[in-house]
Motif scaffolding. Structure first.
Motif, mmCIF file in Angstrom:
data_model
loop_
_atom_site.group_PDB
_atom_site.id
_atom_site.type_symbol
_atom_site.label_atom_id
_atom_site.label_comp_id
_atom_site.label_asym_id
_atom_site.label_seq_id
_atom_site.Cartn_x
_atom_site.Cartn_y
_atom_site.Cartn_z
ATOM 1 N N MET A 104 0.763 -1.101 0.012
ATOM 2 C CA MET A 104 -0.116 0.109 -0.076
ATOM 3 C C MET A 104 0.816 1.282 0.120
ATOM 4 O O MET A 104 2.056 1.209 0.368
ATOM 5 N N LEU A 105 0.139 2.321 -0.557
ATOM 6 C CA LEU A 105 1.131 3.579 -0.422
ATOM 7 C C LEU A 105 0.857 4.509 0.788
ATOM 8 O O LEU A 105 -0.231 4.247 1.306
ATOM 9 N N ALA A 106 1.879 5.089 1.489
ATOM 10 C CA ALA A 106 1.427 5.874 2.641
ATOM 11 C C ALA A 106 2.543 6.998 2.614
ATOM 12 O O ALA A 106 3.540 6.892 2.000
ATOM 13 N N ILE A 107 1.956 7.930 3.374
ATOM 14 C CA ILE A 107 2.714 9.026 3.725
ATOM 15 C C ILE A 107 3.828 8.667 4.537
ATOM 16 O O ILE A 107 3.598 8.010 5.668
ATOM 17 N N ASP A 108 5.114 8.890 4.337
ATOM 18 C CA ASP A 108 6.173 8.567 5.337
ATOM 19 C C ASP A 108 6.914 9.839 5.695
ATOM 20 O O ASP A 108 6.917 10.887 5.218
ATOM 21 N N GLU A 109 7.753 9.495 6.885
ATOM 22 C CA GLU A 109 8.447 10.710 7.277
ATOM 23 C C GLU A 109 9.515 11.204 6.185
ATOM 24 O O GLU A 109 10.145 10.409 5.332
ATOM 25 N N MET A 153 -7.944 2.667 9.443
ATOM 26 C CA MET A 153 -7.362 2.149 10.472
ATOM 27 C C MET A 153 -7.856 0.580 10.602
ATOM 28 O O MET A 153 -7.918 -0.023 11.804
ATOM 29 N N LEU A 154 -8.037 0.064 9.471
ATOM 30 C CA LEU A 154 -8.339 -1.445 9.426
ATOM 31 C C LEU A 154 -7.344 -2.228 10.393
ATOM 32 O O LEU A 154 -7.492 -3.245 10.831
ATOM 33 N N ALA A 155 -6.116 -1.911 9.911
ATOM 34 C CA ALA A 155 -4.855 -2.413 10.649
ATOM 35 C C ALA A 155 -3.979 -1.240 11.237
ATOM 36 O O ALA A 155 -3.927 -0.298 10.478
ATOM 37 N N PRO A 156 -3.331 -1.349 12.284
ATOM 38 C CA PRO A 156 -2.638 -0.294 12.835
ATOM 39 C C PRO A 156 -1.213 0.116 11.972
ATOM 40 O O PRO A 156 -0.343 0.407 12.696
ATOM 41 N N VAL A 157 -1.352 -0.025 10.639
ATOM 42 C CA VAL A 157 -0.222 0.139 9.775
ATOM 43 C C VAL A 157 -0.252 1.735 9.525
ATOM 44 O O VAL A 157 0.905 2.248 9.215
ATOM 45 N N VAL A 211 -0.513 8.651 8.148
ATOM 46 C CA VAL A 211 0.908 8.163 7.949
ATOM 47 C C VAL A 211 1.511 6.932 8.322
ATOM 48 O O VAL A 211 0.844 6.339 9.096
ATOM 49 N N ALA A 212 2.190 6.453 7.821
ATOM 50 C CA ALA A 212 3.009 5.026 7.774
ATOM 51 C C ALA A 212 3.299 5.068 9.427
ATOM 52 O O ALA A 212 4.086 5.993 9.876
ATOM 53 N N ASN A 213 2.947 3.956 9.971
ATOM 54 C CA ASN A 213 3.151 3.712 11.431
ATOM 55 C C ASN A 213 4.604 2.750 11.441
ATOM 56 O O ASN A 213 4.511 1.461 11.158
ATOM 57 N N ARG A 214 5.742 3.412 11.423
ATOM 58 C CA ARG A 214 7.012 2.743 11.246
ATOM 59 C C ARG A 214 7.198 1.740 12.441
ATOM 60 O O ARG A 214 8.188 0.932 12.346
ATOM 61 N N ASP A 215 6.501 1.758 13.362
ATOM 62 C CA ASP A 215 6.555 0.848 14.600
ATOM 63 C C ASP A 215 6.084 -0.625 14.186
ATOM 64 O O ASP A 215 6.097 -1.708 14.916
ATOM 65 N N HIS A 216 5.144 -0.709 13.001
ATOM 66 C CA HIS A 216 4.185 -1.963 12.822
ATOM 67 C C HIS A 216 5.044 -2.793 12.162
ATOM 68 O O HIS A 216 5.827 -2.368 10.998
#
Length: 132
Positions: free
Chosen positions: A7-12, A40-44, A65-70
């Motif tokens: 998937m595409l996401a806004i990242d840092e 927020m279907l999944a915490p990504v 935005v992308a959850n880099r901890d996931h």
């Protein structure tokens, strides 16, 4: 065999162009519920407030935005490998290529040039056409 997609996401770092939607106060609770339910279907992703520059001036807007901890966020996949994954992947909402193609076409309609999306789309489309 499991064929995970991307998937595409806004990242840092960096920046992006897009649309900001103004939601009337009478619809704010409902639209926020729908947005969180979809994104927020999944915490990504993680919801954050961003400062945006618009033609009407600066605004604050809710974004995801992308959850880099996931564990499923995997930065650094080579473009060629991303194209291979997207060309094969299919999920409950359709093919991964349809997802990418939709993003590519919508950016084109809006006159937004995103080099990354364009290169990924071209690589994936070429791969799909040569393996058909």
């Amino acid at each position: 065999m499991d064929e995970p997609g991307l998937m595409l996401a806004i990242d840092e770092g960096g920046s992006c162009e897009g649309l900001a939607f103004r939601v009337g106060s009478e619809k704010l609770e409902y639209e926020t519920f729908v947005l969180f339910r979809r994104e927020m279907l999944a915490p990504v992703y993680r919801p954050i407030w961003l400062s945006l520059d618009t033609a009407s001036g600066p605004i604050e807007a809710l974004s995801f935005v992308a959850n880099r901890d996931h564990e499923k966020i995997k930065p650094g996949i080579l473009l060629e490998d991303q194209a291979k994954m997207i060309a094969r992947a299919k999920g409950m909402f359709g093919t991964n290529f349809d997802y990418l193609s939709d993003m590519y076409e919508r950016l084109e309609i809006l006159g937004i040039e995103d080099k990354y999306v364009s290169e990924l789309y071209t690589a994936t489309d070429t791969l799909r056409n040569t393996s058909a």
